[in-house]
Design a protein around this motif. Structure first.
Motif, mmCIF file in Angstrom:
data_model
loop_
_atom_site.group_PDB
_atom_site.id
_atom_site.type_symbol
_atom_site.label_atom_id
_atom_site.label_comp_id
_atom_site.label_asym_id
_atom_site.label_seq_id
_atom_site.Cartn_x
_atom_site.Cartn_y
_atom_site.Cartn_z
ATOM 1 N N PRO A 98 0.833 -1.217 0.000
ATOM 2 C CA PRO A 98 0.000 0.000 0.000
ATOM 3 C C PRO A 98 0.864 1.262 0.000
ATOM 4 N N GLY A 99 0.309 2.297 -0.581
ATOM 5 C CA GLY A 99 1.012 3.564 -0.588
ATOM 6 C C GLY A 99 1.990 3.751 -1.718
ATOM 7 N N LEU A 100 1.988 2.885 -2.693
ATOM 8 C CA LEU A 100 2.893 3.060 -3.820
ATOM 9 C C LEU A 100 2.503 4.285 -4.643
ATOM 10 N N PRO A 101 3.475 4.949 -5.246
ATOM 11 C CA PRO A 101 3.136 6.098 -6.112
ATOM 12 C C PRO A 101 2.250 5.674 -7.278
ATOM 13 N N ARG A 102 1.450 6.614 -7.725
ATOM 14 C CA ARG A 102 0.513 6.313 -8.814
ATOM 15 C C ARG A 102 1.247 5.882 -10.075
ATOM 16 N N GLU A 103 2.386 6.492 -10.345
ATOM 17 C CA GLU A 103 3.131 6.124 -11.552
ATOM 18 C C GLU A 103 3.573 4.662 -11.510
ATOM 19 N N VAL A 104 3.983 4.216 -10.342
ATOM 20 C CA VAL A 104 4.413 2.817 -10.204
ATOM 21 C C VAL A 104 3.245 1.875 -10.420
ATOM 22 N N VAL A 105 2.089 2.249 -9.870
ATOM 23 C CA VAL A 105 0.898 1.409 -10.054
ATOM 24 C C VAL A 105 0.533 1.308 -11.529
ATOM 25 N N VAL A 106 0.586 2.438 -12.239
ATOM 26 C CA VAL A 106 0.269 2.420 -13.682
ATOM 27 C C VAL A 106 1.273 1.562 -14.438
ATOM 28 N N LEU A 107 2.558 1.697 -14.117
ATOM 29 C CA LEU A 107 3.582 0.910 -14.804
ATOM 30 C C LEU A 107 3.384 -0.581 -14.567
ATOM 31 N N VAL A 108 3.106 -0.963 -13.338
ATOM 32 C CA VAL A 108 2.897 -2.386 -13.039
ATOM 33 C C VAL A 108 1.653 -2.904 -13.758
ATOM 34 N N THR A 109 0.634 -2.067 -13.837
ATOM 35 C CA THR A 109 -0.592 -2.482 -14.538
ATOM 36 C C THR A 109 -0.319 -2.715 -16.022
ATOM 37 N N VAL A 110 0.432 -1.812 -16.651
ATOM 38 C CA VAL A 110 0.766 -1.970 -18.072
ATOM 39 C C VAL A 110 1.609 -3.231 -18.290
ATOM 40 N N LEU A 111 2.588 -3.458 -17.406
ATOM 41 C CA LEU A 111 3.422 -4.653 -17.535
ATOM 42 C C LEU A 111 2.598 -5.924 -17.366
ATOM 43 N N ALA A 112 1.640 -5.893 -16.446
ATOM 44 C CA ALA A 112 0.770 -7.060 -16.272
ATOM 45 C C ALA A 112 -0.081 -7.294 -17.515
#
Length: 390
Positions: free
Chosen positions: A35-49
């Protein structure tokens, strides 16, 4: 037109469903695990997934099928039997593109339009901000509602151009790679070479036999009433030649049916010469074929000899001189005969082209053309080393 639009809309909604499901799963897992990850990291992980879905077995098959049936893609799309990294990279990029296109259009249709409707309802009822947090000023609310409607209609209208662009790009992402095209070209070249080889075998074997049969049939018809013995000899030659041709044709068909591996027939240069002599051709032959030659090379010499004698029979006049000799590391086949009236047409036939193809396989040379009053065919073939012939 309407059906194509509906199919493209279905393709986009399929991408939206996959993309949203992937995003929800990734965001939920990250909210629990980190929890608490930056939004950019969440978007990047989502794209990679989302890209990782392209590595799932069967993903390319599904995308190729969807592109063909829903997008009506005209490009050549391939599902390789043995995917390489280039295929997987293409599939991953296409899966991400499919999801992004679907999500963008889906947001316009299923987020902006409902939001506009809610804003209008709240404006009419006077319950500002109870459902959607928007400014209380009526003018601002009306502008926001109008903008949401425009976005929604744009999402609907985008189905056609986005689908058209996707159909055009499908070949780049799901089409054959450079290696695929090379393999396809090699396979086509191999098939064409096999067709050429079969045509050459049929011409050299069956074509020569039919030439002798036709010559002997004409001779038998001419002398049938005056010289029964000569007619009987002509018919005997026809019988022997037809029997040999049928046997050779049976061997070739057996190879095509893969009933048994092709066997190289024994070489009989003297028999070839004798067959043409019985057909009425005067041949002065000097045959000096070295022992221990590879069977394919022996058969090539026989085919060259048969082609040259057949051409002499068809187009030449007078006696034919045949010399097969070896020396200085080369094997030479030379056939010469006086030129006939149609000799000038002999240089472009399929038979001489077949001779050149056969000789070229061994790195040899062929010369065919008039020399003075004679037509000469001279083929030179390199001889293998003695250790290779042992």
């Amino acid at each position: 037109m309407t059906r194509r639009l509906l199919r493209r809309f279905a393709w986009l909604m399929l991408g939206a469903a996959i993309g949203l499901a992937t995003a929800l799963l990734v965001v939920s897992l990250l909210a629990v695990v980190a929890p608490g990850l930056p939004r950019e990291v969440v978007v990047l992980v989502t794209v990679l997934a989302g890209a990782g879905l392209g590595l799932v077995p069967g993903a390319r098959e599904l995308e190729v099928t969807a592109a063909r049936t829903m997008l009506d893609a005209d490009a050549e799309l391939v599902v390789p039997r043995r995917p390489r990294w280039a295929h997987r990279r293409q599939t991953m990029a296409w899966v991400v593109l499919h999801q992004l296109a679907g999500v963008l259009v889906g947001v316009g249709l299923f987020a902006a339009v409902p939001a506009a409707g809610l804003v209008l309802v709240e404006t009419v009822t006077g319950r500002a901000g109870t459902v959607v947090d928007v400014p209380a000023a009526p003018a601002a609310r009306a502008a926001l509602a109008a903008a949401a409607v425009v976005v929604g209609l744009a999402g609907l209208a985008a189905c056609w151009p986005v689908g058209a662009v996707a159909a055009r790009w499908a070949g780049r992402f799901l089409g054959p790679t450079a290696s695929d095209r090379l393999e396809l070209a090699t396979s086509r070249a191999a098939r064409e070479a096999e067709h050429t080889r079969l045509a050459r075998e049929l011409h050299d074997g069956i074509g020569h036999a039919l030439t002798i049969v036709s010559v002997q049939a004409a001779a038998g018809r001419r002398v049938g009433g005056q010289d029964p013995a000569a007619a009987a000899a002509a018919f005997a030659t026809i019988e022997d030649t037809a029997r040999d041709a049928l046997a050779e044709l049976d061997e070739l068909l057996a190879v095509l049916r893969e009933d048994r591996p092709g066997a190289v027939a024994p070489v009989d240069l003297a028999g070839v010469v004798e067959t043409h002599r019985r057909a009425g051709l005067v041949v002065d032959a000097r045959l000096d074929l070295p022992a221990g030659l590879p069977p394919l090379l022996q058969r090539t010499v026989q085919r060259i000899t048969a082609e040259a004698l057949t051409n002499a029979h068809r187009h030449g006049t007078g006696p034919v001189r045949l010399v097969v000799s070896a020396g200085a590391g080369v094997l030479t086949v030379e056939v010469s005969n006086p030129r006939g009236g149609r000799t000038s047409r002999r240089g472009g036939g399929r038979g001489l082209a077949g001779v050149r193809e056969r000789v070229a396989l061994f790195g040899g040379t062929v010369e065919a053309g008039p020399e003075g009053e004679h037509w000469v065919l001279r083929a030179t073939l390199p001889l293998p080393e003695r250790s290779d012939r042992a």
